[in-house]
Design a protein around this motif. Sequence first.
Motif, PDB file in Angstrom:
ATOM      1  N   MET A   1       0.748  -1.283   0.020  1.00  0.00           N
ATOM      2  CA  MET A   1      -0.091  -0.003  -0.129  1.00  0.00           C
ATOM      3  C   MET A   1       0.856   1.416   0.076  1.00  0.00           C
ATOM      4  O   MET A   1       0.556   2.377  -0.618  1.00  0.00           O
ATOM      5  N   SER A   2       2.037   1.141   0.764  1.00  0.00           N
ATOM      6  CA  SER A   2       2.608   2.398   0.629  1.00  0.00           C
ATOM      7  C   SER A   2       4.370   2.071   0.276  1.00  0.00           C
ATOM      8  O   SER A   2       4.401   0.704   0.469  1.00  0.00           O
ATOM      9  N   ALA A   3       4.967   2.968  -0.130  1.00  0.00           N
ATOM     10  CA  ALA A   3       6.391   2.799  -0.618  1.00  0.00           C
ATOM     11  C   ALA A   3       7.193   2.494   0.546  1.00  0.00           C
ATOM     12  O   ALA A   3       7.139   3.234   1.788  1.00  0.00           O
ATOM     13  N   PRO A   4       8.082   1.504   0.487  1.00  0.00           N
ATOM     14  CA  PRO A   4       8.926   1.105   1.702  1.00  0.00           C
ATOM     15  C   PRO A   4      10.004   2.265   2.186  1.00  0.00           C
ATOM     16  O   PRO A   4      10.433   2.258   3.069  1.00  0.00           O
ATOM     17  N   THR A   5      10.226   3.399   1.137  1.00  0.00           N
ATOM     18  CA  THR A   5      11.233   4.328   1.758  1.00  0.00           C
ATOM     19  C   THR A   5      10.351   5.547   2.287  1.00  0.00           C
ATOM     20  O   THR A   5      11.034   6.438   2.715  1.00  0.00           O
ATOM     21  N   SER A   6       9.120   5.313   2.331  1.00  0.00           N
ATOM     22  CA  SER A   6       8.332   6.405   3.133  1.00  0.00           C
ATOM     23  C   SER A   6       8.485   6.463   4.555  1.00  0.00           C
ATOM     24  O   SER A   6       8.511   5.237   5.066  1.00  0.00           O
ATOM     25  N   ARG A   7       8.859   7.572   5.143  1.00  0.00           N
ATOM     26  CA  ARG A   7       9.091   7.305   6.406  1.00  0.00           C
ATOM     27  C   ARG A   7       7.891   7.688   7.290  1.00  0.00           C
ATOM     28  O   ARG A   7       6.984   8.560   6.947  1.00  0.00           O
ATOM     29  N   PRO A   8       7.729   7.313   8.698  1.00  0.00           N
ATOM     30  CA  PRO A   8       6.586   7.357   9.448  1.00  0.00           C
ATOM     31  C   PRO A   8       6.300   9.015   9.856  1.00  0.00           C
ATOM     32  O   PRO A   8       7.488   9.561   9.945  1.00  0.00           O
ATOM     33  N   GLY A   9       5.259   9.213  10.059  1.00  0.00           N
ATOM     34  CA  GLY A   9       4.958  10.510  10.492  1.00  0.00           C
ATOM     35  C   GLY A   9       3.972  11.268   9.622  1.00  0.00           C
ATOM     36  O   GLY A   9       3.316  11.015   8.830  1.00  0.00           O
ATOM     37  N   ARG A  10       3.734  12.525  10.277  1.00  0.00           N
ATOM     38  CA  ARG A  10       2.710  13.448   9.343  1.00  0.00           C
ATOM     39  C   ARG A  10       3.361  14.057   8.231  1.00  0.00           C
ATOM     40  O   ARG A  10       4.548  14.274   8.199  1.00  0.00           O
ATOM     41  N   LEU A  11       2.759  13.983   6.979  1.00  0.00           N
ATOM     42  CA  LEU A  11       2.890  14.659   5.822  1.00  0.00           C
ATOM     43  C   LEU A  11       2.655  15.933   6.053  1.00  0.00           C
ATOM     44  O   LEU A  11       1.785  16.707   6.450  1.00  0.00           O
ATOM     45  N   GLU A  12       3.802  16.944   5.919  1.00  0.00           N
ATOM     46  CA  GLU A  12       4.169  18.382   6.087  1.00  0.00           C
ATOM     47  C   GLU A  12       2.544  18.937   5.637  1.00  0.00           C
ATOM     48  O   GLU A  12       2.224  18.924   4.439  1.00  0.00           O
ATOM     49  N   ARG A  13       1.944  19.875   6.445  1.00  0.00           N
ATOM     50  CA  ARG A  13       0.962  20.703   6.074  1.00  0.00           C
ATOM     51  C   ARG A  13      -0.218  20.048   5.504  1.00  0.00           C
ATOM     52  O   ARG A  13      -0.926  20.342   4.579  1.00  0.00           O
ATOM     53  N   SER A  14      -0.452  18.546   6.150  1.00  0.00           N
ATOM     54  CA  SER A  14      -1.741  18.015   5.624  1.00  0.00           C
ATOM     55  C   SER A  14      -2.267  17.282   6.609  1.00  0.00           C
ATOM     56  O   SER A  14      -1.469  16.898   7.865  1.00  0.00           O
ATOM     57  N   PRO A  15      -3.577  16.757   6.634  1.00  0.00           N
ATOM     58  CA  PRO A  15      -4.122  15.740   7.466  1.00  0.00           C
ATOM     59  C   PRO A  15      -3.794  14.400   7.330  1.00  0.00           C
ATOM     60  O   PRO A  15      -4.556  13.746   7.589  1.00  0.00           O
ATOM     61  N   VAL A  16      -2.517  14.064   6.919  1.00  0.00           N
ATOM     62  CA  VAL A  16      -2.224  12.799   6.457  1.00  0.00           C
ATOM     63  C   VAL A  16      -1.153  12.163   7.348  1.00  0.00           C
ATOM     64  O   VAL A  16      -0.245  12.933   7.414  1.00  0.00           O
ATOM     65  N   VAL A  17      -0.976  10.840   7.719  1.00  0.00           N
ATOM     66  CA  VAL A  17       0.013  10.368   8.611  1.00  0.00           C
ATOM     67  C   VAL A  17       0.033   8.940   7.955  1.00  0.00           C
ATOM     68  O   VAL A  17      -0.687   8.189   7.568  1.00  0.00           O
ATOM     69  N   LEU A  18       1.411   8.497   8.019  1.00  0.00           N
ATOM     70  CA  LEU A  18       1.965   7.319   7.616  1.00  0.00           C
ATOM     71  C   LEU A  18       2.169   6.446   9.120  1.00  0.00           C
ATOM     72  O   LEU A  18       3.123   6.937   9.611  1.00  0.00           O
ATOM     73  N   ARG A  19       1.583   5.346   9.161  1.00  0.00           N
ATOM     74  CA  ARG A  19       1.889   4.664  10.525  1.00  0.00           C
ATOM     75  C   ARG A  19       1.919   3.038   9.984  1.00  0.00           C
ATOM     76  O   ARG A  19       0.978   2.789   9.355  1.00  0.00           O
ATOM     77  N   ASP A  20       2.915   2.336  10.414  1.00  0.00           N
ATOM     78  CA  ASP A  20       3.100   1.152  10.271  1.00  0.00           C
ATOM     79  C   ASP A  20       2.899   0.969   8.731  1.00  0.00           C
ATOM     80  O   ASP A  20       2.144  -0.015   8.158  1.00  0.00           O
TER      81      ASP A  20
END
Length: 76
Positions: A1-20
């Motif tokens: 579902m998400s790229a392995p290079t994406s780092r966890p945390g909130r995407l700057e200036r957005s209501p989107v967060v990458l968790r696990d």
Amino acid sequence: MSAPTSRPGRLERSPVVLRDGQWWLVSGAGSVLATDPVFTRVLDGFAEAMAAADQAVADLHARQNEPPASDAGGRR
């Protein structure tokens, strides 16, 4: 579902967060898992572009702190 290079945390200036490895839309009312593969690929791409931009800015700052290269030819 998400790229392995994406780092966890909130995407700057957005209501989107990458968790696990999963994207979540977050608001004061709660969180919703983003499950649409097209949408999550766009988020992955945006996160990677933001990370690349952050790295480019960090590299520029590092180069500004380096001593200037010597001028082998001299000045006129």
